[in-house]
Design a protein around this motif. Structure first.
Motif, PDB file in Angstrom:
ATOM      1  N   GLU A  90      26.621  10.380  67.702  1.00 57.40           N
ATOM      2  CA  GLU A  90      25.387  11.163  67.570  1.00 57.40           C
ATOM      3  C   GLU A  90      25.646  12.636  67.849  1.00 57.40           C
ATOM      4  N   LEU A 111      24.765   8.160  74.659  1.00 58.35           N
ATOM      5  CA  LEU A 111      23.737   8.012  75.699  1.00 58.35           C
ATOM      6  C   LEU A 111      22.364   8.211  75.069  1.00 58.35           C
ATOM      7  N   ASP A 112      21.709   7.088  74.792  1.00 55.49           N
ATOM      8  CA  ASP A 112      20.383   7.168  74.187  1.00 55.49           C
ATOM      9  C   ASP A 112      19.325   7.313  75.283  1.00 55.49           C
ATOM     10  N   GLY A 113      18.380   8.227  75.030  1.00 61.36           N
ATOM     11  CA  GLY A 113      17.238   8.353  75.945  1.00 61.36           C
ATOM     12  C   GLY A 113      17.501   9.242  77.142  1.00 61.36           C
ATOM     13  N   SER A 114      18.464  10.155  77.018  1.00 59.94           N
ATOM     14  CA  SER A 114      18.878  10.929  78.201  1.00 59.94           C
ATOM     15  C   SER A 114      17.740  11.766  78.798  1.00 59.94           C
ATOM     16  N   ASN A 200       4.594   4.597  70.861  1.00 57.04           N
ATOM     17  CA  ASN A 200       4.119   5.816  71.511  1.00 57.04           C
ATOM     18  C   ASN A 200       2.728   6.135  70.957  1.00 57.04           C
ATOM     19  N   TRP A 234       5.410   0.643  76.907  1.00 53.71           N
ATOM     20  CA  TRP A 234       6.128   1.746  76.262  1.00 53.71           C
ATOM     21  C   TRP A 234       6.976   2.427  77.320  1.00 53.71           C
ATOM     22  N   GLY A 236       9.758   4.355  76.337  1.00 55.38           N
ATOM     23  CA  GLY A 236      10.285   5.605  75.769  1.00 55.38           C
ATOM     24  C   GLY A 236      11.794   5.645  75.865  1.00 55.38           C
ATOM     25  N   LEU A 238      14.867   3.396  74.029  1.00 55.88           N
ATOM     26  CA  LEU A 238      15.081   2.326  73.044  1.00 55.88           C
ATOM     27  C   LEU A 238      15.845   1.131  73.615  1.00 55.88           C
ATOM     28  N   TYR A 254       8.703   2.347  66.046  1.00 54.96           N
ATOM     29  CA  TYR A 254       8.769   3.808  65.939  1.00 54.96           C
ATOM     30  C   TYR A 254       8.656   4.115  64.456  1.00 54.96           C
ATOM     31  N   ARG A 266      11.731   8.621  63.715  1.00 58.38           N
ATOM     32  CA  ARG A 266      12.475   9.457  64.644  1.00 58.38           C
ATOM     33  C   ARG A 266      13.903   8.955  64.844  1.00 58.38           C
ATOM     34  N   LEU A 267      14.055   7.640  64.826  1.00 57.54           N
ATOM     35  CA  LEU A 267      15.338   7.059  65.226  1.00 57.54           C
ATOM     36  C   LEU A 267      16.344   7.124  64.086  1.00 57.54           C
ATOM     37  N   GLU A 272      21.438   3.840  65.787  1.00 61.38           N
ATOM     38  CA  GLU A 272      20.306   3.281  66.533  1.00 61.38           C
ATOM     39  C   GLU A 272      19.728   2.069  65.789  1.00 61.38           C
TER      40      GLU A 272
HETATM   41  P1  FBP Z   1      17.397  10.643  72.017  1.00 55.05           P
HETATM   42  O1  FBP Z   1      18.078  10.179  70.746  1.00 55.05           O
HETATM   43  O2  FBP Z   1      17.024  12.076  72.001  1.00 55.05           O
HETATM   44  O3  FBP Z   1      18.137  10.215  73.239  1.00 55.05           O
HETATM   45  O4  FBP Z   1      15.974   9.933  72.038  1.00 55.05           O
HETATM   46  C1  FBP Z   1      15.819   8.631  71.636  1.00 55.05           C
HETATM   47  C2  FBP Z   1      14.594   8.061  72.314  1.00 55.05           C
HETATM   48  O5  FBP Z   1      14.526   8.422  73.691  1.00 55.05           O
HETATM   49  C3  FBP Z   1      14.525   6.560  72.217  1.00 55.05           C
HETATM   50  O6  FBP Z   1      15.291   5.941  73.204  1.00 55.05           O
HETATM   51  C4  FBP Z   1      13.051   6.328  72.352  1.00 55.05           C
HETATM   52  O7  FBP Z   1      12.673   5.132  71.735  1.00 55.05           O
HETATM   53  C5  FBP Z   1      12.464   7.518  71.667  1.00 55.05           C
HETATM   54  O8  FBP Z   1      13.420   8.541  71.712  1.00 55.05           O
HETATM   55  C6  FBP Z   1      11.226   8.009  72.337  1.00 55.05           C
HETATM   56  O9  FBP Z   1      10.685   9.017  71.553  1.00 55.05           O
HETATM   57  P2  FBP Z   1       9.331   9.773  71.910  1.00 55.05           P
HETATM   58  O10 FBP Z   1       9.642  10.666  73.052  1.00 55.05           O
HETATM   59  O11 FBP Z   1       8.974  10.503  70.647  1.00 55.05           O
HETATM   60  O12 FBP Z   1       8.313   8.739  72.251  1.00 55.05           O
END
Ligand code: FBP
Length: 345
Positions: A90, A111-114, A200, A234, A236, A238, A254, A266-267, A272
């Motif tokens: 990524e 690292l997803d969701g940092s 969300n 939720w 937030g 993944l 999403y 978004r994903l 992902e």
């Molecule tokens: P990143 O790719 O920026 O780490 O974000 C991914 C993520 O955090 C997913 O893990 C999560 O499902 C999604 O974004 C949440 O998005 P939002 O903040 O728009 O609800």
């Protein structure tokens, strides 16, 4: 204490049953070893010098945290020492060649969701492994059905590894004292119809009609046409949502929406949605854009985004059913049109 199966012995056992089995096992082991290291850094957070602050913008325009860069370096180092022909992270603009003679290619979200980390919420690494084609770059543009293994880790109260290998999904937990992953759930099967959804909801005003109609039906529960009252979650993050679905079912959405930068959701497809879709399907669940099975899609650009609806087979089927026969150009029209379609078939 009962003797638990280690990740290494699970990989050895699987190796004989699949093409390039030994190489796949070595790649998974490399990712798992880096995950052990990364889990320790994440657990220490500020104590290990991780500020959680922005550290720049990656090649695709996403904000990077300092930990994103650390995670990317750790995973990349691990994969350089594994039988990997090319890696697509990524954090990089394009796939990079590592060992051109090797048989496997890896797409990875280190690292997803940092953005969740400052609040001590679970985050994770997502990976997708596929056999290399003649042309290294085009390997990544094959549909998701080309994947031979995929999975993700969750750095949370426990460090968890979810592994889709050999058409099944197994879950391992890190034994911190021994520094190795041990099998805790075998051949996971996602509950077929748990009445629970994750989305969300702050984006409701941007959603297209079919998504709005589905969520409205869930919220109406037994007061509407539904057979059950739905619960909502939720996080937030993944990886945490996907693990919850494996453990107790439900559906995660999403979707694409009306905002210009969310027209494809978004994903990201390659690191992902594809790996999550493989995990979901091999655990008896499903993953769709609402209109198409995720695993049948091939990326057209490396960082392509995609709407992702995944989880219990029935929930995903219900969302797909409400999209059926509605041209995408009418997605934005009023919800009642869709609500009349009889959601819970
Ligand atoms: P990143 O790719 O920026 O780490 O974000 C991914 C993520 O955090 C997913 O893990 C999560 O499902 C999604 O974004 C949440 O998005 P939002 O903040 O728009 O609800």
């Amino acid at each position: 204490m009962d003797q638990r199966v280690t990740l290494r012995s699970h990989l050895d056992r699987s190796a004989a049953q699949m093409p390039h089995g030994t190489a796949v096992g070595n790649v998974v082991e490399a990712i798992a070893a880096a995950a052990v290291e990364l889990a320790a850094v994440i657990a220490d957070g500020p104590l290990a010098g991780i500020t959680g602050q922005n550290a720049g913008i990656n090649s695709d325009g996403d904000r990077q945290k300092d930990i994103d860069i650390v995670a990317d370096e750790m995973m990349r180092r691990a994969l350089c020492a594994a039988p990997v022909a090319a890696v697509f992270s990524e954090e990089a603009a394009l796939p990079e060649t590592l060992r051109p003679e090797a048989h496997l290619c890896v797409a990875i979200d280190p690292l997803d969701g940092s953005a969740n980390l400052e609040n001590n919420i679970s985050v994770g690494t997502i990976f997708s492994i596929r056999p290399r084609g003649h042309d290294l770059l085009s390997t990544f543009f094959e549909p998701g059905t080309a994947q031979c293994a995929a999975g993700f880790t969750v750095y949370g109260p426990q460090t968890t590894l979810v592994l889709a290998l050999n058409a099944r999904v197994d879950i391992f937990i890190l034994d911190r004292r021994a520094g190795e992953f041990l099998l805790t759930r075998q051949a996971v099967q996602i509950a077929r119809s748990t009445p629970e959804f994750a989305i969300n909801a702050s984006n409701r005003r941007h959603w297209h009609g079919p998504v709005r109609a589905y969520i409205d039906e869930c919220l109406a529960g037994t007061n509407g046409a539904g057979e059950a009252d739905f619960n909502m979650r939720w996080i937030g993050s993944l990886v945490a949502e996907a693990l919850r679905i494996l453990v107790r079912g439900g559906v995660f959405l999403y979707p694409a929406d009306a905002r210009p930068s969310y027209r494809e959701g978004r994903l990201r497809l390659l690191y992902e949605a594809h790996p999550m879709a493989l995990v979901m399907e091999w655990a008896g669940g499903a993953a769709s854009t609402g209109r198409r099975r995720i695993l049948e899609l091939g990326a057209k650009t490396p960082h392509q985004r995609v709407p992702l609806i995944m989880g219990s087979a029935r929930g995903v089927r219900d969302v797909a059913a409400i999209h059926e026969g509605i041209e995408p150009m009418f997605d934005n029209s009023d919800a009642p049109l869709f609500a009349r379609r009889g959601l819970f078939l």
